[in-house]
Design a protein around this motif. Structure first.
Motif, mmCIF file in Angstrom:
data_model
loop_
_atom_site.group_PDB
_atom_site.id
_atom_site.type_symbol
_atom_site.label_atom_id
_atom_site.label_comp_id
_atom_site.label_asym_id
_atom_site.label_seq_id
_atom_site.Cartn_x
_atom_site.Cartn_y
_atom_site.Cartn_z
ATOM 1 N N THR A 199 -3.822 2.295 -22.091
ATOM 2 C CA THR A 199 -2.581 2.820 -21.500
ATOM 3 C C THR A 199 -2.836 4.030 -20.609
ATOM 4 O OG1 THR A 199 -2.163 4.285 -23.386
ATOM 5 C CG2 THR A 199 -1.239 2.050 -23.486
ATOM 6 N N THR A 200 -4.080 4.522 -20.591
ATOM 7 C CA THR A 200 -4.386 5.725 -19.812
ATOM 8 C C THR A 200 -4.977 5.363 -18.454
ATOM 9 O OG1 THR A 200 -6.631 5.942 -20.716
ATOM 10 C CG2 THR A 200 -4.851 6.999 -21.941
ATOM 11 N N ALA A 201 -4.783 6.274 -17.479
ATOM 12 C CA ALA A 201 -5.339 6.068 -16.141
ATOM 13 C C ALA A 201 -6.865 6.104 -16.176
ATOM 14 C CB ALA A 201 -4.798 7.141 -15.196
ATOM 15 N N VAL A 202 -7.425 6.920 -17.070
ATOM 16 C CA VAL A 202 -8.885 7.021 -17.185
ATOM 17 C C VAL A 202 -9.481 5.678 -17.565
ATOM 18 C CG1 VAL A 202 -10.779 8.059 -18.507
ATOM 19 C CG2 VAL A 202 -8.854 9.466 -17.771
ATOM 20 N N ARG A 203 -8.872 5.019 -18.521
ATOM 21 C CA ARG A 203 -9.402 3.726 -18.966
ATOM 22 C C ARG A 203 -9.344 2.709 -17.840
ATOM 23 N NH1 ARG A 203 -10.201 1.163 -23.878
ATOM 24 N NH2 ARG A 203 -11.221 -0.833 -23.425
ATOM 25 N N GLY A 204 -8.314 2.787 -17.007
ATOM 26 C CA GLY A 204 -8.227 1.870 -15.876
ATOM 27 C C GLY A 204 -9.402 2.028 -14.931
ATOM 28 N N LEU A 205 -9.808 3.266 -14.668
ATOM 29 C CA LEU A 205 -10.966 3.509 -13.801
ATOM 30 C C LEU A 205 -12.255 2.984 -14.436
ATOM 31 C CD1 LEU A 205 -10.257 7.162 -12.569
ATOM 32 C CD2 LEU A 205 -9.998 5.046 -11.274
ATOM 33 N N ILE A 206 -12.392 3.198 -15.744
ATOM 34 C CA ILE A 206 -13.600 2.739 -16.436
ATOM 35 C C ILE A 206 -13.678 1.221 -16.415
ATOM 36 C CG2 ILE A 206 -14.756 2.624 -18.680
ATOM 37 C CD1 ILE A 206 -13.651 5.425 -19.256
ATOM 38 N N ASP A 207 -12.571 0.560 -16.771
ATOM 39 C CA ASP A 207 -12.575 -0.905 -16.821
ATOM 40 C C ASP A 207 -12.841 -1.498 -15.434
ATOM 41 O OD1 ASP A 207 -12.111 -0.824 -19.517
ATOM 42 O OD2 ASP A 207 -9.960 -1.298 -19.378
ATOM 43 N N GLU A 208 -12.296 -0.873 -14.405
ATOM 44 C CA GLU A 208 -12.517 -1.350 -13.047
ATOM 45 C C GLU A 208 -14.000 -1.258 -12.681
ATOM 46 O OE1 GLU A 208 -11.405 0.187 -8.557
ATOM 47 O OE2 GLU A 208 -9.943 0.516 -10.164
ATOM 48 N N THR A 209 -14.628 -0.164 -13.070
ATOM 49 C CA THR A 209 -16.052 0.031 -12.775
ATOM 50 C C THR A 209 -16.909 -0.952 -13.566
ATOM 51 O OG1 THR A 209 -15.657 2.378 -12.376
ATOM 52 C CG2 THR A 209 -17.937 1.708 -12.750
ATOM 53 N N LEU A 210 -16.589 -1.129 -14.858
ATOM 54 C CA LEU A 210 -17.365 -2.044 -15.700
ATOM 55 C C LEU A 210 -17.277 -3.470 -15.177
ATOM 56 C CD1 LEU A 210 -16.447 -0.709 -19.274
ATOM 57 C CD2 LEU A 210 -18.589 -0.370 -18.024
ATOM 58 N N GLU A 211 -16.109 -3.862 -14.716
ATOM 59 C CA GLU A 211 -15.949 -5.218 -14.172
ATOM 60 C C GLU A 211 -16.788 -5.386 -12.913
ATOM 61 O OE1 GLU A 211 -12.398 -8.256 -12.675
ATOM 62 O OE2 GLU A 211 -11.903 -6.290 -13.513
ATOM 63 N N THR A 212 -16.787 -4.369 -12.070
ATOM 64 C CA THR A 212 -17.587 -4.425 -10.838
ATOM 65 C C THR A 212 -19.080 -4.528 -11.164
ATOM 66 O OG1 THR A 212 -15.948 -3.117 -9.640
ATOM 67 C CG2 THR A 212 -18.168 -3.195 -8.714
#
Length: 298
Positions: A199-212
């Motif tokens: 639910t946090t913006a930080v996790r969104g950045l991490i997940d986006e990077t991990l997927e890339t």
């Protein structure tokens, strides 16, 4: 009876209190003849004699005494109501409603509010500690005047003023520390990891990077607050990945802070507002203090 001109009534009250047209004229910055004329106009409007004129002074008639007492009481009640409205408006101007993401609210914001309270001791601050998405809803409903948090996608209806760029870091407890000067997400694949919730913006950045990167981490703990992630890392339960600004809350660190070498889109933190009416002076002063404080964390 016709509507009474309040200026005539005010002149009548001055003359009655001083028992003199001349003194009433001095206090109201008019000529005695102008005061006398206004009193006569009032007498003609209501159809009764209000004063008995003598060479030395003017005295209220019985009818004049009734009007004096009633009008004075009515104007006192009006003034009381106006004073209440003024006090209420001043109280509202001192009351500030703001929202802030928990990462900043628990570690960095208290010192700012303490400084603000010293400068503005009568101020009242209502603070909502919430993540960015619900913060936007509060702003939309005008339940808060401004928010402090990270930039998120689709903020077209809001104004975002960036103040600080906040990189992610890895908090590595001694049990997992190999002395590396930096670490990549790939280095952490076989290590227990502590992440903030989805639910946090930080996790969104991490997940986006991990997927890339095509990397899958072993997430042992998923928490809502950065303070909890830091506490778990300090207990040796895993490597916490948090925004650098969260380290303000860490106190005595029982882990080593290691930069993440992978490219991660920098989290920008700033002021979030809606396009609405001008902010009040107290609110602007608090925002100014927040700007200068956040800038020091760069």
């Amino acid at each position: 009876m016709p509507n009474i001109n309040l200026k005539l009534l005010h002149t009548f009250l001055l003359a009655a209190e001083h028992e003199s047209f001349r003194k009433a004229a001095e206090e109201s910055n008019r000529s005695p003849s102008a005061v006398s004329m206004q009193v006569r106009d009032l007498e003609e409007q209501i159809g009764v004699l209000l004063f008995r004129r003598t060479p030395q002074k003017v005295l209220l008639t019985a009818e004049g005494r009734i009007l004096f007492e009633q009008a004075k009481r009515a104007l006192q009640e009006v003034q009381f109501g106006l004073d209440q409205l003024t006090e209420s408006a001043q109280s509202r101007s001192r009351h500030i409603r703001m929202a802030c993401v928990p990462t900043l609210a628990s570690g960095w914001l208290p010192n700012i509010l303490a400084t603000f309270k010293v400068r503005h001791p009568r101020s009242q601050v209502q603070l909502m500690e919430i993540s960015t998405a619900p913060m936007l809803e509060l702003l939309k409903r005008q339940d808060v005047e401004f928010g402090i948090g990270p930039e998120v996608p689709d903020m077209g209806d809001y104004e975002f003023e960036p103040i600080l760029e906040d990189p992610l870091v890895a908090c590595v407890p001694a049990v997992f520390d190999e002395g590396q000067s930096s670490t990549s997400f790939a280095d952490l694949v076989e290590r227990p990891v502590i992440l903030l919730s989805k639910t946090t913006a930080v996790r969104g950045l991490i997940d986006e990077t991990l997927e890339t990167l095509g990397v899958r981490l072993d997430v042992q703990f998923e928490v809502q607050a950065a303070t909890t992630a830091l506490a778990l890392a300090a207990s040796g339960l895993g490597i916490a990945i948090v925004p650098r600004v969260a380290l303000v809350q860490a106190g005595v660190q029982q882990f080593r802070v290691v930069p993440i070498s992978d490219y991660v889109k920098l989290r920008r933190i700033g002021l979030i507002t809606t396009r609405g009416p001008a902010r009040r002076p107290n609110t602007e002063q608090l925002i100014s203090l927040i700007r200068s404080s956040l800038a020091q964390l760069r």
